[in-house]
Scaffold this active site. Sequence first.
Site, PDB file in Angstrom:
ATOM      1  N   CYS A   1       0.682  -1.723 -19.403  1.00 52.91           N
ATOM      2  CA  CYS A   1       0.643  -0.940 -18.162  1.00 52.91           C
ATOM      3  C   CYS A   1       1.601  -1.566 -17.161  1.00 52.91           C
ATOM      4  O   CYS A   1       1.563  -2.769 -16.927  1.00 52.91           O
ATOM      5  CB  CYS A   1      -0.784  -0.935 -17.601  1.00 52.91           C
TER       6      CYS A   1
ATOM      7  N   HIS B   1       0.837  -1.205   0.000  1.00 59.25           N
ATOM      8  CA  HIS B   1       0.000   0.000   0.000  1.00 59.25           C
ATOM      9  C   HIS B   1       0.866   1.248   0.000  1.00 59.25           C
ATOM     10  O   HIS B   1       0.593   2.221  -0.698  1.00 59.25           O
ATOM     11  CB  HIS B   1      -0.901   0.034   1.241  1.00 59.25           C
TER      12      HIS B   1
END
Length: 748
Positions: free
Chosen positions: A679, A366
Amino acid sequence: MQDRKDQDSRTLLKRLKDILSAAGGGQDRLDQITHNIADSMRTQVCSIYLFRDAETLELSATEGLRAESVHRTRLRLGEGLVGRVARTGRFVNTGNAPSEPGFRFMPETGEEVFPSFLGVPIQRVGEKLGVLVVQSRDARQFSEDEVYGLEVVAMVLAEMTELGAFKGSQMDNLPLVHRFPQMFRGSTGQEGVSEGNVWLHEPRVVVANPVGDDPEKEQARLHAGVERLRETVDTMFAAAAMVGDGEHMEVLETYKMFAHSRSWLKRMEEDILLGLSAEAAVEKEQSSARSRLELAADPYLRDRLHDLDDLSNRLLRILTGQGVDTGAEMPANPILVARNIGPAELLEYGRKLKGVVLEEGSVGSHAAIVARALAIPLVIHAARITTEALNGDSVLVDGDQGIVHLRPEESVAAAFRDKIAMQAEAQSRYASLRDLPATGTCGETVQLYMNAGLMADLPSLEGSGAEGVGLFRTELQFLIRNHVPRRSELAALYRRVLDNAHEKPVMFRTLDIGSDKVLPYMKPQDEPNPAMGWRAIRVGLDKRGVLRMQLQALIRAAVGRPLHVMFPFVADITEYDAAYRILMQEVAREQRLGHDMPSDIRVGTMLETPSLAFAPKRFFEMCDFVSIGGNDLKQFFFAADRENERVRRRYDTLNSSFLMLLKQIVARCEDARVPLSFCGEDAGRPIEALTFAALGIRRLSMRPASIGPVKHLIRHVSITELAQVVDEALDSGMPNIRRPVTEWLARQ
């Protein structure tokens, strides 16, 4: 008898306290301490060994051994009995030292006439500082009381070390604690470089007075602190119980068990009777428990170490009043230094941070995702930096190399500033390309998109020259909350994203959780290989309520505008088909409810598993667009976990086998006439990006800062010429084509 021993211990600690407060240098203090300990314990020898570096112990003071051996006798970690104590964090007590396994004879010290040996670690909450040793001529083992008493003394020495009592000077040979330049070699979490000053996320609790003058008063303080701690834990427990059962309840059960442990409290009471202050007693038991649990083979017991650490730190903050907000002022150019940090905490700091350095973390964590969103460099796995760094220390963060320079020498800082200046100059040149297309000299154009995950990213859409958002990570809004966000909250957020995109396309990837992204309110799955486990679309199809709610929010946010929805980690056509049908059901439901609809809905997928490259043609025909998820596809193609530093850099993106897979995907998409993009981190590396374009991939999505360098290179070369070079290299059977590509670029 016990009262007398307690009194002797308190008398010795009182002497040590007086030594600490008296004027004088670090060496003088050490010499006085060894004399006082030997006198109090009625031994002929007392020696203090301190770490010169992480692997080397040095005899820094002694009473009884030869004075000329001080600062000359050194041992490696694990060498001899002293090195064994330092390595294991456990005491060694023997009446016949030469007979002990690993004994090392050091003739320069004259210790051969002292067979009895007792060595205890000088350590502070997992930080190894040195070893305290007493020896005597009598061939005897020291009693349990003597061992315990020496451990208490070692605890006080650890606190004195932390307070700077033994800092070196120009007049002695002691190590200059927190003064040397240090380099930490970690791993790249987010590229970029920055210079600033340390800002500790969780400042160390400093025990200013390790010695207690009044045992009754200190025990009363301890009892009051423990009572407050228990109230806090009980409140947390009650609040969590309202949410329901889950793994969080098991963690709090452990907390509660530790907080109400009578044996834990009893050991701290005994430490206080021997002369420690309440907070020093807490730290002593925390350090002792760490030494025991770190050696445990059972992973469950090692996990309990974190629980006990957290509980002890809470109690220390209660006793010292040193909360997270210590009153220190954040420096002008803060570099956040922490063991680890959650996404919500990192977002609270926002763009004021110039960089982040973590002892733990991972490239997909995160914190890494938020650091990318904030466009600040991140270095992870910088072992022991929180131990060495102090608030305000100068620090250089090289996210490109995964290196941190703490308190750098001026020559290092000057070279680093040159690198920052060169990068800033290059970015200013790239700014002039912002409104120009990424068109090669051959006339072929590549669309450059940016990755995003926060509203904070969106200003970069205009500034970077991106043509749209190729990947909007929707999971961040779930990760930074303690509860599932409401549909109305998500719809409002997605609406603002589209507003700020100013009609440029935004590819919303549905919730990609699991693996290293675990929601705070979701029970973690005990999986042996989470990266290949229950994650992303697999979770969405099993927990359809959350997926439906998110799709409803996206539909309501895109009223009157095109909506692009992308499903993550699809490995099989049936998964895409199921997700697509759920979306269409929600579209029909919204229409029945009379809600205004998006002007157009485009549905695509992330291609992140090799299996999807071999899917039936019907799969590609069903998709409105396909986006190669390069990070995951590469790790599964090479069977190399990208969280594992030993293997993640082992395989090159320009490996011929991987490029042949990409060529196949390009051909499949061209055959089905479906737009294809790439990506991932590699899309933002100019040489890799140009090679992808040469393979036929005409849309690339990357971090905003990479768009300028990639566009600059594309505009200066012929994509069609490079395509011939790539094809020839692949046809020749070369295992890797980086060399012919870079040689061709050099000729341009």
